[in-house]
Each structure stands twice: as structure tokens, then as C-alpha cells.
Write a protein that holds these residues in place. Structure first.
Motif, PDB file in Angstrom:
ATOM      1  N   ASN A 282       0.721  -1.174  -0.011  1.00 57.11           N
ATOM      2  CA  ASN A 282       0.034   0.072   0.151  1.00 57.11           C
ATOM      3  C   ASN A 282       0.937   1.166   0.172  1.00 57.11           C
ATOM      4  O   ASN A 282       0.298   2.166  -0.550  1.00 57.11           O
ATOM      5  CB  ASN A 282      -1.061  -0.008   1.142  1.00 57.11           C
ATOM      6  CG  ASN A 282      -2.019  -0.910   1.203  1.00 57.11           C
ATOM      7  OD1 ASN A 282      -2.469  -1.435   0.266  1.00 57.11           O
ATOM      8  ND2 ASN A 282      -2.558  -1.463   2.236  1.00 57.11           N
TER       9      ASN A 282
ATOM     10  N   ILE B 176      -8.174   2.848   7.510  1.00 54.87           N
ATOM     11  CA  ILE B 176      -9.895   2.529   7.062  1.00 54.87           C
ATOM     12  C   ILE B 176      -9.673   2.545   5.673  1.00 54.87           C
ATOM     13  O   ILE B 176     -10.315   1.508   5.080  1.00 54.87           O
ATOM     14  CB  ILE B 176     -10.855   3.473   7.650  1.00 54.87           C
ATOM     15  CG1 ILE B 176     -10.858   3.119   9.156  1.00 54.87           C
ATOM     16  CG2 ILE B 176     -12.165   3.079   7.039  1.00 54.87           C
ATOM     17  CD1 ILE B 176     -11.756   4.023  10.049  1.00 54.87           C
ATOM     18  N   GLU B 177      -9.154   3.591   4.966  1.00 55.30           N
ATOM     19  CA  GLU B 177      -9.060   3.597   3.376  1.00 55.30           C
ATOM     20  C   GLU B 177      -8.342   2.499   2.669  1.00 55.30           C
ATOM     21  O   GLU B 177      -8.800   2.162   1.740  1.00 55.30           O
ATOM     22  CB  GLU B 177      -8.593   4.936   3.148  1.00 55.30           C
ATOM     23  CG  GLU B 177      -9.675   6.164   3.534  1.00 55.30           C
ATOM     24  CD  GLU B 177      -9.058   7.687   3.278  1.00 55.30           C
ATOM     25  OE1 GLU B 177      -7.942   7.416   2.616  1.00 55.30           O
ATOM     26  OE2 GLU B 177      -9.901   8.399   3.596  1.00 55.30           O
ATOM     27  N   SER B 178      -7.071   2.183   3.473  1.00 51.80           N
ATOM     28  CA  SER B 178      -6.459   1.302   2.816  1.00 51.80           C
ATOM     29  C   SER B 178      -6.536  -0.339   3.116  1.00 51.80           C
ATOM     30  O   SER B 178      -6.262  -1.151   2.292  1.00 51.80           O
ATOM     31  CB  SER B 178      -4.857   1.570   3.276  1.00 51.80           C
ATOM     32  OG  SER B 178      -4.678   1.571   4.675  1.00 51.80           O
ATOM     33  N   ILE B 179      -6.886  -0.627   4.293  1.00 50.84           N
ATOM     34  CA  ILE B 179      -7.028  -2.117   4.679  1.00 50.84           C
ATOM     35  C   ILE B 179      -8.537  -2.345   4.972  1.00 50.84           C
ATOM     36  O   ILE B 179      -8.750  -3.538   5.435  1.00 50.84           O
ATOM     37  CB  ILE B 179      -6.036  -2.351   5.649  1.00 50.84           C
ATOM     38  CG1 ILE B 179      -6.174  -1.705   7.291  1.00 50.84           C
ATOM     39  CG2 ILE B 179      -4.477  -2.000   5.329  1.00 50.84           C
ATOM     40  CD1 ILE B 179      -5.664  -1.998   8.135  1.00 50.84           C
ATOM     41  N   GLY B 180      -9.349  -1.539   5.205  1.00 51.92           N
ATOM     42  CA  GLY B 180     -10.763  -1.816   5.416  1.00 51.92           C
ATOM     43  C   GLY B 180     -11.052  -1.501   7.060  1.00 51.92           C
ATOM     44  O   GLY B 180     -10.214  -1.429   7.857  1.00 51.92           O
ATOM     45  N   LEU B 181     -12.277  -1.277   7.234  1.00 51.17           N
ATOM     46  CA  LEU B 181     -12.811  -1.096   8.734  1.00 51.17           C
ATOM     47  C   LEU B 181     -12.515  -2.078   9.505  1.00 51.17           C
ATOM     48  O   LEU B 181     -12.312  -1.969  10.878  1.00 51.17           O
ATOM     49  CB  LEU B 181     -14.328  -0.736   8.743  1.00 51.17           C
ATOM     50  CG  LEU B 181     -14.986  -0.111   9.525  1.00 51.17           C
ATOM     51  CD1 LEU B 181     -14.384   1.104  10.104  1.00 51.17           C
ATOM     52  CD2 LEU B 181     -16.515  -0.158   9.649  1.00 51.17           C
ATOM     53  N   ASP B 182     -12.753  -3.383   9.338  1.00 51.04           N
ATOM     54  CA  ASP B 182     -12.560  -4.560  10.100  1.00 51.04           C
ATOM     55  C   ASP B 182     -11.000  -4.654  10.690  1.00 51.04           C
ATOM     56  O   ASP B 182     -10.735  -4.813  11.868  1.00 51.04           O
ATOM     57  CB  ASP B 182     -13.013  -5.783   9.548  1.00 51.04           C
ATOM     58  CG  ASP B 182     -14.435  -5.884   9.398  1.00 51.04           C
ATOM     59  OD1 ASP B 182     -15.110  -5.169  10.031  1.00 51.04           O
ATOM     60  OD2 ASP B 182     -14.848  -6.648   8.375  1.00 51.04           O
ATOM     61  N   ASN B 183     -10.095  -4.470   9.612  1.00 52.59           N
ATOM     62  CA  ASN B 183      -8.675  -4.677   9.942  1.00 52.59           C
ATOM     63  C   ASN B 183      -8.288  -3.552  10.948  1.00 52.59           C
ATOM     64  O   ASN B 183      -7.334  -3.550  11.808  1.00 52.59           O
ATOM     65  CB  ASN B 183      -7.796  -4.466   8.742  1.00 52.59           C
ATOM     66  CG  ASN B 183      -8.056  -6.035   8.049  1.00 52.59           C
ATOM     67  OD1 ASN B 183      -8.304  -7.008   8.632  1.00 52.59           O
ATOM     68  ND2 ASN B 183      -7.953  -5.809   6.681  1.00 52.59           N
ATOM     69  N   ALA B 184      -8.914  -2.233  10.566  1.00 49.10           N
ATOM     70  CA  ALA B 184      -8.789  -1.257  11.507  1.00 49.10           C
ATOM     71  C   ALA B 184      -8.994  -1.354  12.693  1.00 49.10           C
ATOM     72  O   ALA B 184      -8.412  -0.647  13.710  1.00 49.10           O
ATOM     73  CB  ALA B 184      -9.118   0.260  10.867  1.00 49.10           C
TER      74      ALA B 184
ATOM     75  N   HIS C 274     -16.665   6.417  12.542  1.00 47.69           N
ATOM     76  CA  HIS C 274     -16.356   5.870  11.242  1.00 47.69           C
ATOM     77  C   HIS C 274     -17.175   4.826  10.634  1.00 47.69           C
ATOM     78  O   HIS C 274     -16.965   4.440   9.550  1.00 47.69           O
ATOM     79  CB  HIS C 274     -14.758   5.211  11.393  1.00 47.69           C
ATOM     80  CG  HIS C 274     -13.846   6.207  11.909  1.00 47.69           C
ATOM     81  ND1 HIS C 274     -13.354   7.432  10.947  1.00 47.69           N
ATOM     82  CD2 HIS C 274     -13.239   6.663  12.975  1.00 47.69           C
ATOM     83  CE1 HIS C 274     -12.633   8.253  11.614  1.00 47.69           C
ATOM     84  NE2 HIS C 274     -12.513   7.706  12.872  1.00 47.69           N
TER      85      HIS C 274
END
Length: 285
Positions: free
Chosen positions: A163, A193-201, A285
């Protein structure tokens, strides 16, 4: 006259031939009555047979129920007998263990028996060596994994910094062995959140929350409460050196009993406040 002509009645009898007809009717009536009586007797016999069969079925059902109840009673008695036997064996083993413990050590309030409710064991003498061995073993394993990660990160950057190479995040980790440390410190929730998604964040935020709670609670516990238990607890742990910093080292009636309730509520407040604060920041978010 017709009957006389036919030869059914004697000549000259006239109306005297009529009773013969009534006798035939009476015979037919009696015959019909006998037939009806026979049919009724047969029906009553069939009803009696059905009643007998029903009674036999009811008796069989009652016998089966009694047999089942008897089996259940026997199983119940066997279970209680085995439970009493196990309890007697436990009591005997506990008595032997308490005698051996009392003969081997003095002035100690801790036990080494297994807790029946949880299956866990309390701290005992010699556990400190086991604890230190575990810390050294798992600490060495963690360092090995960190060095493996550092080597793979610098050898295959497209797998570990894809990324950043594509410009999806604002920072680029240094191509050094420890370059991932300052990059992790510069982490921002919005970029994650923008790069790996909400769950991973959310997973990363959860780990950050656990680290914050651990530092807030663990450091004062180890540096303040632990030394207090060790110095002023009365050495209730005896030879159990692992419990010197814990509440197990506080003897009954010590003034530290008035301190630990405030410590407990302090832990509750720290965990609750940090948890609600993290939820409030993340839910937007």
C-alpha cells in the motif's frame, strides 16, 4: 274355503283354520327372537373380549412403567453409590495430602490442591522457577519471530509495504531492519480504514486499546501495589515466592485489606473509561 280346497284345513272347519296361521306367525316370531338373542349374545361376547384385551394392554403398560421406574431407581442408587465412593476417596486423599503438607512446611496459608470448580491449581512453592522459565522461553520465541519478520520485510517489500509503494498511505517505511517501528507509530485510523478496511482497522485499534490499558494498570500494579504486598503483607505465601507480589502474600487482618478495594475499583474505572472512549472515537467511522 280356499284353504279347505287346497287341503290345508279339514272340510267343515271354516274359520277354525285361522289359528293355524297364527301359530306359524308365533313360531316365526319366536324364531326371530331366538336369532336376535343369539346375535346379542355374540355382540356381548365380542364386547367382553374387547374389554379383556384392553385390560390386558393396560396391565402390560403398567408393568412396563413399573419396570422402567425400577430401572431408574436402580440407576439412581448406583449413581449415588459411586458418588459417595468418589467423595470418600477424595476426602481420604485430601486428608493424606494435608498431613503431608503440614509435616513438610510451617507458617503457610496457601494450598496446592486442585480446585474442584475450575480444575486450576493455586500457586505453590517452586512455581517461580516455572514462571521464569516460561517467560524466557516465550520471550526468546517472540524475538526470533521479530527477527524473521524484519528479514522478510526488507527482502519482500511488495508483500509487506504494498500500500505504501502504491501511494495509498502517506508514509513509506524505511528499508531498514527496524524501519517498521516509526511507521507503526505514525499510524492513523483514517488511513488504515481507507487502505485495509474497517475490520482490520478495528483490530489494530483493539490492540492499541489493550496496550494502553495494560500500561495504565500493569505499571502501577508492579511498581507500587506489588512491592507493598511483598513488604507489608506479612509473608503469608510462605515458600511460594511467585505470590510475594500478589494478594496471596497478605495475611488475614492486614491493613492492606483496606487498600485493595480501592485498587479493584481503580482497575474497573480505568478499563471502563478507556473502553467507552475507544468506542466513541471509532463509532464515528
Amino acid at each position: 274355503a280356499a284353504a279347505a280346497a287346497a287341503g290345508e284345513c279339514p272340510a267343515g272347519t271354516g274359520a277354525s283354520c285361522v289359528p293355524a296361521v297364527s301359530e306359524v306367525e308365533e313360531f316365526e316370531v319366536r324364531l326371530m327372537q331366538e336369532r336376535i338373542q343369539i346375535v346379542q349374545e355374540r355382540m356381548s361376547g365380542r364386547d367382553k373380549l374387547q374389554q379383556q384385551q384392553q385390560q390386558q394392554q393396560q396391565q402390560q403398560q403398567q408393568q412396563q412403567q413399573q419396570h422402567q421406574q425400577h430401572q431408574q431407581y436402580q440407576q439412581h442408587q448406583q449413581f449415588h453409590a459411586s458418588a459417595r465412593e468418589v467423595a470418600s476417596h477424595k476426602a481420604a486423599s485430601h486428608a493424606v495430602l494435608s498431613r503431608e503438607t503440614g509435616a513438610a512446611a510451617t507458617n503457610t496459608t496457601t494450598t496446592t490442591t486442585t480446585l474442584d470448580a475450575t480444575g486450576l491449581t493455586l500457586n505453590a512453592a517452586g512455581d517461580l522457577v516455572t514462571f521464569i522459565t516460561s517467560v524466557v522461553t516465550y520471550g526468546f520465541g517472540a524475538l526470533v519471530l521479530v527477527f524473521i519478520f524484519g528479514y522478510l520485510r526488507t527482502s519482500y517489500p511488495i508483500m509487506y509495504a504494498h500500500n505504501s509503494i502504491l501511494g495509498l498511505v502517506a508514509f513509506m517505511p524505511d528499508e531498514t531492519f527496524w524501519g517498521w517501528v516509526p511507521a507503526s507509530m505514525e499510524y492513523k485510523l483514517e488511513e488504515a480504514i481507507e487502505s485495509i478496511g474497517l475490520d482490520n482497522a478495528m483490530m489494530i485499534e483493539y490492540l492499541n486499546l489493550m496496550t494502553k490499558i495494560f500500561l495504565t494498570i500493569g505499571v502501577p500494579m508492579f511498581c507500587i501495589i506489588g512491592p507493598m504486598n511483598c513488604a507489608f503483607g506479612g509473608f503469608a505465601a510462605g515458600e511460594d515466592h511467585l505470590s510475594y507480589f500478589s494478594f496471596g502474600n497478605v495475611e488475614f487482618g492486614s491493613w492492606l485489606y483496606w487498600v485493595h478495594p480501592f485498587v479493584t475499583w481503580g482497575v474497573v474505572l480505568v478499563v471502563t473509561c478507556n473502553l467507552y472512549d475507544a468506542q466513541r472515537k471509532f463509532l464515528v467511522h
